[in-house]
Design an enzyme around this catalytic site. Structure first.
Site, PDB file in Angstrom:
ATOM      1  N   LEU B  58       0.820  -1.218   0.000  1.00  0.00           N
ATOM      2  CA  LEU B  58       0.000   0.000   0.000  1.00  0.00           C
ATOM      3  C   LEU B  58       0.850   1.264   0.000  1.00  0.00           C
ATOM      4  O   LEU B  58       0.320   2.362  -0.146  1.00  0.00           O
ATOM      5  CB  LEU B  58      -0.953  -0.001   1.199  1.00  0.00           C
ATOM      6  CG  LEU B  58      -2.045  -1.078   1.134  1.00  0.00           C
ATOM      7  CD1 LEU B  58      -2.918  -1.042   2.393  1.00  0.00           C
ATOM      8  CD2 LEU B  58      -2.917  -0.913  -0.109  1.00  0.00           C
ATOM      9  N   ASP B 302       0.389  -9.595  -4.582  1.00  0.00           N
ATOM     10  CA  ASP B 302       1.650  -8.834  -4.670  1.00  0.00           C
ATOM     11  C   ASP B 302       1.427  -7.518  -5.419  1.00  0.00           C
ATOM     12  O   ASP B 302       2.266  -7.077  -6.212  1.00  0.00           O
ATOM     13  CB  ASP B 302       2.773  -9.650  -5.317  1.00  0.00           C
ATOM     14  CG  ASP B 302       4.157  -9.070  -5.032  1.00  0.00           C
ATOM     15  OD1 ASP B 302       4.248  -8.069  -4.286  1.00  0.00           O
ATOM     16  OD2 ASP B 302       5.145  -9.616  -5.554  1.00  0.00           O
TER      17      ASP B 302
END
Lengths: 199, 428, 306
Positions: B58, B302
């Protein structure tokens, strides 16, 4: 210059020059070259100026024409004359319009062209741009005493102040017509054709 | 808000109505009615439990220009996720209780998915000494998954200690399996294509050697091991062997390793640069087979957002990684569901049930049943669309699927009964 | 011809032959001339964009462009905006805005010329990218072989040395194969890429077995630094097993030639007496490089703009 790919020939169409005509024209031009060389010969030149003459063909068909003219000059005069070719592709001013072309050989006689009478030889004289490019190329190759121009066919429509010194045949044409010179060495037969358009 | 979903097919089976009330699935049946409920017409749509991602980057804190917890959460919701594990390689690194709590709170504030922080195994991801794993486990973020992802815990003694230590709080070490001495300067899969492209190769053995070592260590100390982004056929074989021996090992595969191969490198477009690299057709086939038979437990995206300047460069200069959250389910539909290798229950298992179990998330990965938390998604499996990176909710644009037509469209996502996505659009 | 020359796969056999033929005609046209300049690319701008120091390649391209009357701008990464962190893309857009017709690029990153080609309208010529390709080197090598041996078809070429890190080897294998030559790669296994078996070339670890069957031996530069990464135990052992010295040269067929793309490590991959022997084409390769690069620039830029 004439295109190398020819459309199928109209059976009814007679060539402008036949093989026999081409041979006759070449012979006449050879005689004219001998006369001109003599008139420009330095004093005391036993070869009648032919020692200084260099016939430089502009590929594609100017190259074999130059060799033929040289052979006829030798036949008539008994003197061998130098022959060369100069490829003008890298000197053209229309490269950006036409796309790249394969180069052809540039070969000069061992004695070079400095202080000699260079006669450029081409098959067709049209706009004059090929001759201009050839003149530019010659300038980079040496400094001839004089440069003259021999063409098998002059079809008019010059775009530059250039004229031929030796002309095999003057042919009035329209711009839309095509003049095609075919030679034994490059095309398998000798003839000159005018195709397309109205004269 | 109360929602009445009409005519959805749970796990692709018989169509029913589902009533979502007070954060739970209040009723399942035919011809349900509820006063004041917002009705969601779901004829033809498949209902699945909300997806759980074990592997999301993130980027916040540190690279908010590439992604934030909020934009990443929105991308996740649009992909049908209700929980994502946020990897620790932020700046600062999530190696203390303070950082993991910050990320956890940002996730709560965004409120689009449950953001579950992953803690770093070693301080600063440097592979030298253990981070305060216990403190992160005890924090408000309740960290259970620990990973140095992006880096391998390559020191075998340190890896052994980490595996042992997290047993105290039922944690798991998620290993980025890459022997660094074998991948110095590596740019792509080592094989025929790297040979001709003149890019330094990343040998399959560099992954397989670490997985082999770690399953032996996990078996020896009786600890849980999770293997991130498995990418080679050999890795699948080692995992199959380890599971047959009773080792507590789980593994994930990314959507891109299920679909794409090293042929993509021939474009020289660094959007296809990723670590571990895209492999061969044979590897893709082995990964699909491994996911189908359960050797590979989960799909982990991922999801790795990168700013434009980190991708619009020479291949070697570009950072590795690609987006995944918004297309993960579509890729699984294309590679697993449409060819008949997984049914919808299988999809729910690999993308929700098992990843929730690995992360020890109690509120996710639950069955679609009355009384369960209302975490679910609705997907139109027949819709097909061409991926347009400009239309993605992620702040970044590095989607390897740009211009590719993929099946399946997430129509709605519900997190504890409130809609995070409706009509294919995020609700906030 | 394609618009760019990024790798030898951009050239089919006809294209590659056209480049060699054009170089030969240019050589002939310029032989013995005082004025070694042609007006062909007057008004065109060629940018030499060099991210790696390579004086010889840059000078060769510069001379080629100048002999065709192009304007040449040398843009070296050192001391320019590039060293201040400007990206390849921004540099490309800058060059584009300045109106360059061709960019000759040398870069330490494999594939950088391919990236550049996405961002400029002019032609891109790869002057060496990382460990990927160096197509004009392969063209000048092929040209040199053809001049010396009169042909390429069936010519047996041994490429010896650090194939793994060599863009010269990659380009030569591809181009020589396209032109009908038979390539054998000779190196210690550590200096061959995994995947080399998929190349159109034989592979041998034994130089002495290959030499008697070679018409051409192309020695690659071996950097001593490779020793530190254990690609081979020592310079001396490398030289003993894979260096070309006088006794080995004697094992070659009578007409065989010895090539090296330079710069050489005398005493490492090639002995001084070999480098200076009559079989060596090393100096010729440099001269031929200019003609071949003139041919490439003419063929890419001489025609109508795309």
């Amino acid at each position: 210059m004439a295109s190398s790919s020819l459309p199928a020939r109209d059976a009814a169409q007679a060539p402008l020059l036949s093989a026999a005509d081409v041979a006759r024209v070449v012979d006449r031009m050879a005689h004219q070259l001998i006369e001109r060389a003599a008139s420009l010969a330095p004093e005391g030149d036993a070869t009648g100026g032919l020692r200084d003459l260099v016939l430089v063909g502009i590929p594609t068909r100017g190259a074999p024409l130059a060799r033929r003219l040289a052979a006829r000059v030798e036949a008539f005069s008994g003197t061998a004359v130098d022959v060369g070719t100069v490829d003008i592709t890298l000197y053209r001013d229309d490269l950006r319009r036409r796309g790249v072309r394969a180069l052809e050989p540039t070969v000069l006689p061992a004695a070079g062209i400095d202080d000699r009478l260079v006669v450029l030889v081409d098959d067709v004289l049209f706009s004059g741009r090929s001759v201009r490019a050839a003149l530019d190329a010659l300038r980079d190759l040496g400094r001839p005493r004089a440069v003259q121009l021999a063409v098998l066919v002059d079809r008019g429509h010059r775009e530059l102040p250039i004229r031929a010194d030796f002309v095999g045949k003057n042919v009035p044409t329209s711009r839309t017509q095509q003049v095609k010179v075919r030679l034994q060495e490059t095309d398998g037969a000798d003839e000159v054709l005018v195709t397309g358009g109205a004269a | 808000m109360t929602y009445l979903i009409k005519g959805a097919k749970p796990y692709g089976e018989d169509a029913v109505d589902l009533l979502l009330e007070d954060g739970r699935i209040a009723a399942i049946g035919t011809e349900l009615a509820a006063d004041g409920a917002e009705v969601v017409q779901a004829a033809g749509l498949v209902a699945l439990p909300g997806l759980v991602d074990l592997h999301t980057h993130l980027r916040e804190p540190g690279r908010e220009d590439a992604e934030t917890v909020e934009t990443g959460s929105r991308a996740a919701a649009l992909g049908g996720f209700t929980a994502v594990h946020a990897m620790a390689n932020t700046d600062p690194v999530a190696d203390t209780a303070g950082v993991v709590e910050q990320v956890w709170r940002l996730g709560q504030e965004a409120g689009l998915v449950d953001v579950v922080p992953v803690g770093a195994v070693t301080v600063g991801l440097e592979g030298e000494r253990l981070a305060e794993l216990g403190a992160m486990a005890d924090s408000a973020a309740r960290v259970r998954v620990f990973s140095d992802d992006g880096h391998c815990v390559s020191d075998p003694a340190l890896m052994r200690r980490a595996l042992e230590y997290v047993k105290a709080f039922d944690g798991v070490v998620a290993q980025h399996a890459e022997e660094p001495r074998l991948t110095a300067g590596a740019q792509m899969h080592e094989g025929d294509r790297s040979a001709s492209l003149g890019l330094t190769g990343w040998p399959a053995a560099a992954e397989e050697a670490i997985i082999a070592r770690d399953v032996l260590l996990a078996g020896h100390v009786g600890a849980r091991l999770h293997v991130c982004h498995v990418s080679t056929a050999g890795s699948v074989e080692i995992l199959r062997w380890a599971k047959s021996r009773g080792v507590q090992v789980t593994a994930e595969v990314t959507p891109h390793h299920l679909l794409l191969t090293d042929a993509c490198a021939e474009t020289w477009d660094p959007v296809f640069k990723v670590n571990p690299p895209l492999r061969t057709d044979a590897d893709v086939e082995a990964l699909r087979a491994g996911l189908a038979d359960g050797t590979i437990d989960a799909v982990g995206t991922d999801h790795a957002p990168h700013a434009v300047e980190d991708k619009e460069s020479e291949w070697a200069q570009a950072r590795p990684g690609m987006l995944g959250l918004e297309q993960a389910l579509s890729v699984v539909v294309q590679t697993m569901v449409e060819p008949g290798r997984l049914d919808w229950r299988g999809v729910a298992d690999r993308m929700s049930v098992r990843p929730a179990g690995i992360g020890r998330l109690t509120g996710h990965g639950r069955p679609l049943a009355v009384g369960e938390p209302a975490n679910l998604l609705l997907i139109d499996p027949t819709a097909r669309s061409v991926v347009d990176p400009a239309a993605l909710a992620s702040r970044s644009r590095n989607s390897p699927y740009a211009g590719r037509e993929l099946p399946g469209r997430v129509v709605a996502t519900f997190l504890r009964g409130s809609a995070t996505v409706l009509d294919g659009k995020a609700t906030r | 011809m394609k618009r760019h020359l990024l790798e030898v796969a951009d050239l089919d056999r006809a294209d590659a032959t056209l480049v060699l033929d054009t170089a030969a005609q240019i050589d002939q046209a310029l032989a013995g001339r005082e004025v070694k300049k042609l007006p062909t690319l007057r008004g065109r701008t060629v940018v030499n964009l060099f991210y790696e120091d390579s004086t010889r390649t840059r000078i060769s391209f510069e001379l080629a462009a100048k002999r065709l009357s192009a304007d040449v701008i040398n843009f070296s990464a050192k001391g320019s905006s590039v060293s201040k962190g400007e990206s390849l893309k921004d540099t490309a857009l800058t060059l584009e805005a300045m109106g360059s017709d061709a960019v000759v690029v040398r870069h330490s990153a494999s594939g950088a010329p391919h990236r550049l080609a996405n961002w400029v309208r002019g032609s891109v010529v790869n002057a060496g990218d990382g460990t990927h390709e160096h197509p004009t080197q392969a063209l000048l090598d092929a040209y040199t072989i053809r001049r010396r041996l009169g042909r390429l078809e069936g010519v047996r070429v041994a490429v010896v040395g650090d194939v793994l890190h060599s863009r010269v080897a990659r380009s030569n294998v591809g181009l020589l194969h396209t032109l009908g030559a038979e390539v054998t790669l000779v190196a210690p296994p550590t200096l061959l890429p995994v995947g080399v078996r998929s190349w159109p070339a034989e592979v041998s670890y034994d130089l002495d077995a290959v030499l008697p069957k070679s018409d051409v031996v192309m020695m690659l530069r071996v950097q001593a630094e490779r020793m530190n990464a254990s690609f081979f135990p020592s310079a001396r052992e490398y030289s003993r097993r894979y260096g070309l010295d006088a006794p080995r040269m004697a094992a070659l067929p009578d007409d065989a030639i010895v090539m090296h793309p330079g710069p050489m490590n005398r005493g490492m991959e090639i002995a001084a007496e070999v480098a200076d022997s009559v079989r060596s084409t090393i100096v010729e390769q440099v001269a031929n490089g200019v003609s071949v690069r003139m041919a490439v620039l003419y063929l890419l830029l001489g025609g109508s703009p795309q």
